[in-house]
Design a protein around this motif. Sequence first.
Motif, short mmCIF file in Angstrom:
data_model
loop_
_atom_site.label_atom_id
_atom_site.label_comp_id
_atom_site.label_asym_id
_atom_site.label_seq_id
_atom_site.Cartn_x
_atom_site.Cartn_y
_atom_site.Cartn_z
N ALA A 146 -9.13 2.95 -8.24
CA ALA A 146 -8.28 3.75 -7.33
C ALA A 146 -6.81 3.65 -7.76
CB ALA A 146 -8.46 3.26 -5.90
N TYR A 147 -6.40 2.45 -8.16
CA TYR A 147 -5.01 2.31 -8.62
C TYR A 147 -4.79 3.18 -9.86
CZ TYR A 147 -0.53 0.37 -9.89
OH TYR A 147 0.81 0.24 -10.19
N ASN A 148 -5.70 3.06 -10.81
CA ASN A 148 -5.53 3.78 -12.07
C ASN A 148 -5.60 5.30 -11.89
OD1 ASN A 148 -5.07 1.55 -13.65
ND2 ASN A 148 -7.26 1.17 -13.96
N GLU A 149 -6.27 5.72 -10.82
CA GLU A 149 -6.34 7.17 -10.55
C GLU A 149 -5.30 7.61 -9.53
OE1 GLU A 149 -10.44 7.68 -9.42
OE2 GLU A 149 -11.14 7.49 -11.51
N CYS A 150 -4.39 6.71 -9.21
CA CYS A 150 -3.27 7.00 -8.29
C CYS A 150 -3.71 7.38 -6.88
CB CYS A 150 -2.38 8.12 -8.83
SG CYS A 150 -1.61 7.72 -10.37
N ASN A 151 -4.91 6.95 -6.45
CA ASN A 151 -5.25 7.26 -5.07
C ASN A 151 -5.56 6.00 -4.26
OD1 ASN A 151 -7.71 6.63 -6.06
ND2 ASN A 151 -8.52 8.73 -6.06
N ILE A 152 -4.95 4.90 -4.65
CA ILE A 152 -5.15 3.66 -3.89
C ILE A 152 -4.40 3.73 -2.56
CG2 ILE A 152 -3.18 2.43 -4.99
CD1 ILE A 152 -5.08 -0.10 -4.87
N ARG A 153 -5.07 3.21 -1.50
CA ARG A 153 -4.35 3.06 -0.22
C ARG A 153 -4.15 1.58 0.00
NH1 ARG A 153 -7.15 7.51 3.48
NH2 ARG A 153 -6.91 5.86 5.01
N TYR A 154 -2.89 1.16 -0.07
CA TYR A 154 -2.61 -0.28 0.00
C TYR A 154 -3.11 -0.89 1.31
CZ TYR A 154 0.26 -0.20 -4.25
OH TYR A 154 0.69 -0.10 -5.53
N GLY A 155 -3.10 -0.10 2.39
CA GLY A 155 -3.59 -0.61 3.69
C GLY A 155 -5.05 -1.05 3.56
N ASP A 156 -5.88 -0.20 2.98
CA ASP A 156 -7.31 -0.53 2.82
C ASP A 156 -7.49 -1.71 1.85
OD1 ASP A 156 -7.66 1.68 4.33
OD2 ASP A 156 -8.45 2.96 2.72
N PHE A 157 -6.70 -1.64 0.80
CA PHE A 157 -6.76 -2.70 -0.23
C PHE A 157 -6.46 -4.07 0.40
CE2 PHE A 157 -3.97 -4.86 -3.55
CZ PHE A 157 -5.00 -5.27 -4.37
N LYS A 158 -5.41 -4.10 1.22
CA LYS A 158 -5.03 -5.39 1.82
C LYS A 158 -6.03 -5.83 2.88
CE LYS A 158 -0.01 -5.32 1.38
NZ LYS A 158 1.20 -5.08 2.17
N THR A 159 -6.58 -4.89 3.63
CA THR A 159 -7.58 -5.28 4.64
C THR A 159 -8.77 -5.92 3.95
OG1 THR A 159 -6.89 -3.42 5.99
CG2 THR A 159 -9.00 -4.41 6.57
N GLN A 160 -9.21 -5.28 2.84
CA GLN A 160 -10.36 -5.83 2.10
C GLN A 160 -10.04 -7.22 1.54
OE1 GLN A 160 -13.44 -4.03 1.52
NE2 GLN A 160 -14.08 -6.09 0.95
N LEU A 161 -8.85 -7.34 0.98
CA LEU A 161 -8.46 -8.64 0.41
C LEU A 161 -8.43 -9.71 1.49
CD1 LEU A 161 -7.45 -10.33 -1.99
CD2 LEU A 161 -5.14 -9.47 -1.58
N GLY A 162 -7.86 -9.38 2.65
CA GLY A 162 -7.80 -10.33 3.77
C GLY A 162 -9.20 -10.73 4.22
N GLU A 163 -10.07 -9.76 4.36
CA GLU A 163 -11.45 -10.04 4.78
C GLU A 163 -12.14 -10.97 3.77
OE1 GLU A 163 -13.44 -8.79 7.29
OE2 GLU A 163 -11.98 -7.44 8.22
N ASP A 164 -11.98 -10.64 2.50
CA ASP A 164 -12.66 -11.44 1.47
C ASP A 164 -12.09 -12.85 1.39
OD1 ASP A 164 -14.31 -9.33 1.01
OD2 ASP A 164 -13.36 -8.68 -0.85
N MET A 165 -10.78 -12.96 1.60
CA MET A 165 -10.19 -14.31 1.61
C MET A 165 -10.77 -15.10 2.77
SD MET A 165 -6.21 -13.96 0.84
CE MET A 165 -5.60 -13.86 -0.84
N ASN A 166 -10.87 -14.44 3.91
CA ASN A 166 -11.41 -15.13 5.08
C ASN A 166 -12.86 -15.56 4.83
OD1 ASN A 166 -11.47 -16.03 7.87
ND2 ASN A 166 -12.96 -14.38 8.09
N ASN A 167 -13.68 -14.67 4.27
CA ASN A 167 -15.07 -15.05 4.01
C ASN A 167 -15.16 -16.19 3.01
OD1 ASN A 167 -16.02 -13.12 5.71
ND2 ASN A 167 -16.23 -11.55 4.10
N PHE A 168 -14.22 -16.17 2.08
CA PHE A 168 -14.21 -17.20 1.04
C PHE A 168 -13.92 -18.58 1.64
CE2 PHE A 168 -12.10 -19.42 -2.53
CZ PHE A 168 -13.04 -19.22 -3.53
N ILE A 169 -12.94 -18.64 2.58
CA ILE A 169 -12.57 -19.97 3.07
C ILE A 169 -13.25 -20.37 4.38
CG2 ILE A 169 -10.31 -19.96 1.92
CD1 ILE A 169 -9.03 -19.62 4.61
N ALA A 170 -13.94 -19.43 5.03
CA ALA A 170 -14.55 -19.75 6.34
C ALA A 170 -15.43 -21.00 6.32
CB ALA A 170 -15.33 -18.54 6.88
N PRO A 171 -16.32 -21.17 5.32
CA PRO A 171 -17.17 -22.38 5.35
C PRO A 171 -16.34 -23.66 5.20
CG PRO A 171 -17.92 -20.81 3.66
CD PRO A 171 -16.65 -20.28 4.20
#
Length: 333
Positions: free
Chosen positions: A260-285
Amino acid sequence: METILSGMRPTGKLHLGNYLGAGINYVKMQETNNCFYFIADYHALTTHTKSSELSSSISNVLAEYLAIGVDPNKATIYIQSHVPQIPELYLLLNMFAYKGELEKCVTFKEKARKEGQTLNAGLLTYPVLMAADILIHRATKVPVGEDQQQHIEMARNFAQRFNHYYDAEIFPMPVAVSNDENLIRVPSLQGTGKMSKSDAGDSAIYLVDDKDSIIKKVKRAKTDSGPTEPNQTKPIEIENLFYLMELVSSKETYDHFDKAYNECNIRYGDFKTQLGEDMNNFIAPIRERYTALVNDRNYLLNVVKEGGEKARESAQKTIDLVRNVVGLNSMNS
Ligand code: ADP
Ligand code: TRP
């Protein structure tokens, strides 16, 4: 079996940088090696931590070690100040550390720039104490993040000079290791520098952060106005967020946003939400195990009591050899 050693300073809560740069390798390496992992409370004193903060940080870091999976049945876990052989070796190694090289050490120069006249001698000799930590168990591998590379090189220099001067192979040459070929440096969420315990609240994701604060911090991370040309080079703050995603998300997720970044259609809001979710899943245990452990004072005390005994036993063997070659044992009966 190789001897592995590493430690962290009890100067606050551990963050993703501590975990991905070092802790994750503590856990991997304990399976097949003779591992020593300790809490560097003397090192924390070089920056004058308040005593109440220091004592609570010590037990918190201990609970965090256990929560990430360091296992007292597989590794020796102890507190630096419980092993008096370390400061003894530190004193002896000081005779092999040159003032000029200590002054040139990058971490010292940074502190010197900030602190000026009140800079203490403990900071100058910080790498010597670190060398004593490693050499006291004659460790050969030291799992650390990229910022510690120079300290390990200095430990090799002191060890080599000592061996050479006494014409005895007392110390092996320790090397810094990570899981990867290169040592890792997890970036700060603020775009510049490494993630660090001493930074202001928003730049680090702590292993005990709850989901809301993780998402908030990620949302506040600096971004730009977005790519304007296909495949353009990412600016450093975006590159860092992608790097963090590579560390905590699946390859599919990473590839999706990279495309999406390379095609210039990235939405940073979605990107950050996903990153936040994945960080949370990573550290939850880790967070869950930490919460279960941190108030079990008897268990924590027992871990460092047993670990301390094992560490002192191993350290004493080295100190006996060292005192002998230095010539300090002649009047011992
Ligand atoms: P901090 O610098 O946050 O106070 P420490 O100095 O106690 O943390 O570091 C403990 C371990 O974590 C060391 O091995 C260090 O190299 C590693 N480490 C700290 N910050 C990072 C980071 N941002 N990226 C990779 N490793 C890191
Ligand atoms: N200086 C290290 C840091 O700030 C902590 C440390 C102290 C250490 N002694 C060590 C790390 C010995 C590895 C080996 O992260």
